[in-house]
Design a protein around this motif. Structure first.
Motif, PDB file in Angstrom:
ATOM      1  N   LYS A 111      30.227  46.312  32.701  1.00  0.00           N
ATOM      2  CA  LYS A 111      29.943  45.054  31.994  1.00  0.00           C
ATOM      3  C   LYS A 111      30.291  43.825  32.833  1.00  0.00           C
ATOM      4  O   LYS A 111      31.099  43.920  33.751  1.00  0.00           O
ATOM      5  CB  LYS A 111      30.828  44.998  30.744  1.00  0.00           C
ATOM      6  CG  LYS A 111      30.173  45.461  29.471  1.00  0.00           C
ATOM      7  CD  LYS A 111      31.180  45.466  28.336  1.00  0.00           C
ATOM      8  CE  LYS A 111      31.269  44.114  27.641  1.00  0.00           C
ATOM      9  NZ  LYS A 111      30.113  43.884  26.745  1.00  0.00           N
ATOM     10  N   GLY A 112      29.732  42.697  32.456  1.00  0.00           N
ATOM     11  CA  GLY A 112      30.050  41.448  33.143  1.00  0.00           C
ATOM     12  C   GLY A 112      31.498  41.041  32.915  1.00  0.00           C
ATOM     13  O   GLY A 112      32.022  41.222  31.820  1.00  0.00           O
ATOM     14  N   GLY A 113      32.155  40.543  33.954  1.00  0.00           N
ATOM     15  CA  GLY A 113      33.491  39.988  33.820  1.00  0.00           C
ATOM     16  C   GLY A 113      34.641  40.974  33.829  1.00  0.00           C
ATOM     17  O   GLY A 113      35.804  40.581  33.693  1.00  0.00           O
ATOM     18  N   VAL A 114      34.362  42.274  33.999  1.00  0.00           N
ATOM     19  CA  VAL A 114      35.445  43.265  33.961  1.00  0.00           C
ATOM     20  C   VAL A 114      36.170  43.389  35.301  1.00  0.00           C
ATOM     21  O   VAL A 114      37.283  43.934  35.370  1.00  0.00           O
ATOM     22  CB  VAL A 114      34.939  44.668  33.528  1.00  0.00           C
ATOM     23  CG1 VAL A 114      34.464  44.654  32.081  1.00  0.00           C
ATOM     24  CG2 VAL A 114      33.857  45.187  34.452  1.00  0.00           C
ATOM     25  N   GLY A 115      35.544  42.913  36.379  1.00  0.00           N
ATOM     26  CA  GLY A 115      36.201  42.942  37.691  1.00  0.00           C
ATOM     27  C   GLY A 115      35.449  43.724  38.763  1.00  0.00           C
ATOM     28  O   GLY A 115      36.059  44.128  39.767  1.00  0.00           O
ATOM     29  N   THR A 166      33.209  42.734  41.029  1.00  0.00           N
ATOM     30  CA  THR A 166      33.186  42.050  42.322  1.00  0.00           C
ATOM     31  C   THR A 166      34.566  42.092  42.973  1.00  0.00           C
ATOM     32  O   THR A 166      34.684  42.340  44.177  1.00  0.00           O
ATOM     33  CB  THR A 166      32.700  40.593  42.142  1.00  0.00           C
ATOM     34  OG1 THR A 166      31.427  40.628  41.496  1.00  0.00           O
ATOM     35  CG2 THR A 166      32.546  39.887  43.475  1.00  0.00           C
ATOM     36  N   ARG A 209      42.776  45.338  35.001  1.00  0.00           N
ATOM     37  CA  ARG A 209      43.474  44.240  34.303  1.00  0.00           C
ATOM     38  C   ARG A 209      44.348  44.737  33.159  1.00  0.00           C
ATOM     39  O   ARG A 209      44.412  44.091  32.101  1.00  0.00           O
ATOM     40  CB  ARG A 209      42.464  43.224  33.757  1.00  0.00           C
ATOM     41  CG  ARG A 209      41.859  42.341  34.828  1.00  0.00           C
ATOM     42  CD  ARG A 209      41.358  41.025  34.307  1.00  0.00           C
ATOM     43  NE  ARG A 209      40.536  41.127  33.142  1.00  0.00           N
ATOM     44  CZ  ARG A 209      39.277  40.713  33.057  1.00  0.00           C
ATOM     45  NH1 ARG A 209      38.698  40.150  34.084  1.00  0.00           N
ATOM     46  NH2 ARG A 209      38.607  40.837  31.946  1.00  0.00           N
ATOM     47  N   LEU A 236      46.782  41.170  37.620  1.00  0.00           N
ATOM     48  CA  LEU A 236      47.581  40.460  38.607  1.00  0.00           C
ATOM     49  C   LEU A 236      47.832  39.039  38.120  1.00  0.00           C
ATOM     50  O   LEU A 236      47.008  38.468  37.398  1.00  0.00           O
ATOM     51  CB  LEU A 236      46.875  40.449  39.968  1.00  0.00           C
ATOM     52  CG  LEU A 236      46.612  41.833  40.588  1.00  0.00           C
ATOM     53  CD1 LEU A 236      45.934  41.693  41.941  1.00  0.00           C
ATOM     54  CD2 LEU A 236      47.902  42.634  40.716  1.00  0.00           C
TER      55      LEU A 236
HETATM   56  N1  LIG Z   1      43.230  43.016  38.319  1.00  0.00           N
HETATM   57  C1  LIG Z   1      42.978  41.718  38.055  1.00  0.00           C
HETATM   58  N2  LIG Z   1      43.992  40.875  37.797  1.00  0.00           N
HETATM   59  C2  LIG Z   1      43.763  39.574  37.511  1.00  0.00           C
HETATM   60  N3  LIG Z   1      42.547  39.010  37.449  1.00  0.00           N
HETATM   61  C3  LIG Z   1      41.470  39.797  37.704  1.00  0.00           C
HETATM   62  C4  LIG Z   1      41.641  41.190  38.021  1.00  0.00           C
HETATM   63  N4  LIG Z   1      40.391  41.699  38.245  1.00  0.00           N
HETATM   64  C5  LIG Z   1      39.515  40.692  38.070  1.00  0.00           C
HETATM   65  N5  LIG Z   1      40.152  39.542  37.740  1.00  0.00           N
HETATM   66  C6  LIG Z   1      39.540  38.231  37.403  1.00  0.00           C
HETATM   67  O1  LIG Z   1      38.607  38.466  36.345  1.00  0.00           O
HETATM   68  C7  LIG Z   1      37.453  37.645  36.499  1.00  0.00           C
HETATM   69  C8  LIG Z   1      36.200  38.510  36.562  1.00  0.00           C
HETATM   70  O2  LIG Z   1      36.245  39.334  37.724  1.00  0.00           O
HETATM   71  P1  LIG Z   1      34.943  39.670  38.569  1.00  0.00           P
HETATM   72  O3  LIG Z   1      35.372  40.566  39.675  1.00  0.00           O
HETATM   73  O4  LIG Z   1      34.192  38.449  38.929  1.00  0.00           O
HETATM   74  O5  LIG Z   1      34.127  40.510  37.485  1.00  0.00           O
HETATM   75  P2  LIG Z   1      32.606  41.004  37.480  1.00  0.00           P
HETATM   76  O6  LIG Z   1      32.144  41.053  38.904  1.00  0.00           O
HETATM   77  O7  LIG Z   1      32.664  42.349  36.828  1.00  0.00           O
HETATM   78  O8  LIG Z   1      31.849  40.025  36.663  1.00  0.00           O
HETATM   79  C9  LIG Z   1      37.673  36.852  37.759  1.00  0.00           C
HETATM   80  O9  LIG Z   1      38.166  35.587  37.407  1.00  0.00           O
HETATM   81  C10 LIG Z   1      38.712  37.655  38.522  1.00  0.00           C
HETATM   82  O10 LIG Z   1      39.479  36.831  39.359  1.00  0.00           O
END
Ligand SMILES: Nc1ncnc2c1ncn2[C@@H]1O[C@H](COP(=O)(O)OP(=O)(O)O)[C@@H](O)[C@H]1O
Ligand SMILES: [Mg+2]
Length: 342
Positions: A17-21, A23, A280, A319
């Motif tokens: 899903k979008g926003g899960v991390g 990238t 997360r 984090l």
């Molecule tokens: N383990 C983590 N701890 C803290 N923040 C995180 C973590 N993983 C992702 N984030 C934050 O969550 C948000 C979404 O991450 P992102 O990698 O862009 O997700 P996606 O690519 O799935 O849309 C970003 O602001 C990112 O910095």
């Protein structure tokens, strides 16, 4: 699990899903491998790219080096003993690929059509350029080329994919595209045979027919090339020892349900799911509020395990800082090294 896959496979997809991390996790695992001396190619297929933001660099359709290790040769070590790792990143630009593709199609169509229909050809191509399918197949074609080249130029290709629904279509499309181009090829073969028969009946050795044979060959070559590209990509993504797909999620009800569904869809498409990364996660012993959150997450993780059907579930902590730049990605990479697999 995630690092093991990154060390043993040549191609690693991150989806969810979008926003899960996705990238963040894709970047951190890619950096970790580059630090180990691997040449890594990191590709973003999400039209809403944010890879460049994470690396604090302008990225584009051509590979840009976002991190490079020190060359062992420069610090006095025997040349080649410890190769310096490198991380190159690409944000696929479907517009550029679609434009190149439509240019090629346009040229072919114009040679086939009489002069007075050329403006119709342009109108048609203009419409095609705007249709969503064009972008999808352009994206896919560019990914196929990058996957193919990347497996020669790099040790590992990491693909940061667009949110779930789109990804599955992307994974299933090579099959559809292959079938589609096969169909075209088949029709071309019949048309060519018919053309040859007509030409054989024609007593005059007219130069038109010679040029039309050349044209047929050109069209056939273009169709064959696309078919081969998609077939090669399909072969790579369905070979479990070469390629793995990891689903990233947060330990919440909807992401758990959607991730289980995504895994089923990938299974059906013949793509091996290497496991799930629950990202997360709330820390332990961090007050009452987060303890409540943590309890809820543990319940969702148990639910995921029930649905995971034996696939590994790995957890990564939330984090504290902003996840931007090399230091933050290193911190996430270290968390991967310590990650628990449930
Ligand atoms: N383990 C983590 N701890 C803290 N923040 C995180 C973590 N993983 C992702 N984030 C934050 O969550 C948000 C979404 O991450 P992102 O990698 O862009 O997700 P996606 O690519 O799935 O849309 C970003 O602001 C990112 O910095
Ligand atoms: Mg992303």
């Amino acid at each position: 699990m995630l690092l093991d896959l990154a060390r043993s496979r040549r191609v690693l997809f991150l989806g969810g899903k979008g926003g899960v991390g996705k990238t963040s996790v894709a970047s951190a695992v890619a950096l970790r491998r580059a630090r180990e001396g691997a040449r890594v190619l990191l590709i973003s297929t999400d039209p809403a790219h944010n890879l460049g933001h994470l690396w604090e660099q302008q990225l584009g359709d051509a590979a840009t080096t976002v991190w490079a290790g020190e060359d062992a040769g420069d610090v006095g070590g025997p040349t080649g003993s410890a190769r310096a790792g490198r991380l190159d990143a690409v944000e696929i630009d479907p517009d550029a690929t679609a434009a190149a593709h439509l240019d090629e199609v346009g040229e072919t169509l114009r040679t086939m059509m009489p002069e007075h229909l050329h403006s119709e050809v342009d109108k048609h191509l203009d419409l095609a350029a705007r249709s969503p399918g064009t972008h999808e197949s352009a994206m896919l074609e560019r990914l196929a080329v990058l996957l193919d080249e990347g497996q020669t130029s790099h040790d590992l290709v990491v693909v940061d994919t667009a949110p779930s629904g789109h990804t599955v279509r992307l994974m299933a499309l090579p099959e559809i595209m292959t079938a589609w181009t096969e169909g075209l090829l088949d029709r071309r073969t019949r048309a060519e045979r018919f053309g040859a028969a007509v030409r054989a009946l024609d007593a005059d050795d007219d130069p038109e027919s010679v040029s039309s044979e050349g044209r047929d060959r050109r069209i056939r070559r273009a169709i064959t090339r696309r078919r081969d590209r998609f077939a090669a990509m399909r072969a790579v993504i369905t070979e479990a020892t070469r390629c793995s797909f990891v689903i990233v999620l947060t330990a919440e009800r909807l992401p758990v349900l959607e991730s289980a569904a995504l895994r089923d869809q990938l299974d059906e498409a013949g793509v091996a799911v290497g496991g799930f990364v629950a990202n997360r996660l709330a820390p332990a012993e961090a007050g009452e509020f987060l303890a409540g959150r943590r309890a809820q997450e543990q319940a969702q993780l148990a639910e995921l395990e029930r649905r995971a059907d034996g696939a590994a579930v790995e957890t990564l902590p939330l984090l504290a800082g902003d996840l931007v730049g090399v230091a933050a990605l290193d911190a996430l990479g270290e968390a991967m090294e310590r990650a628990e697999t449930r």
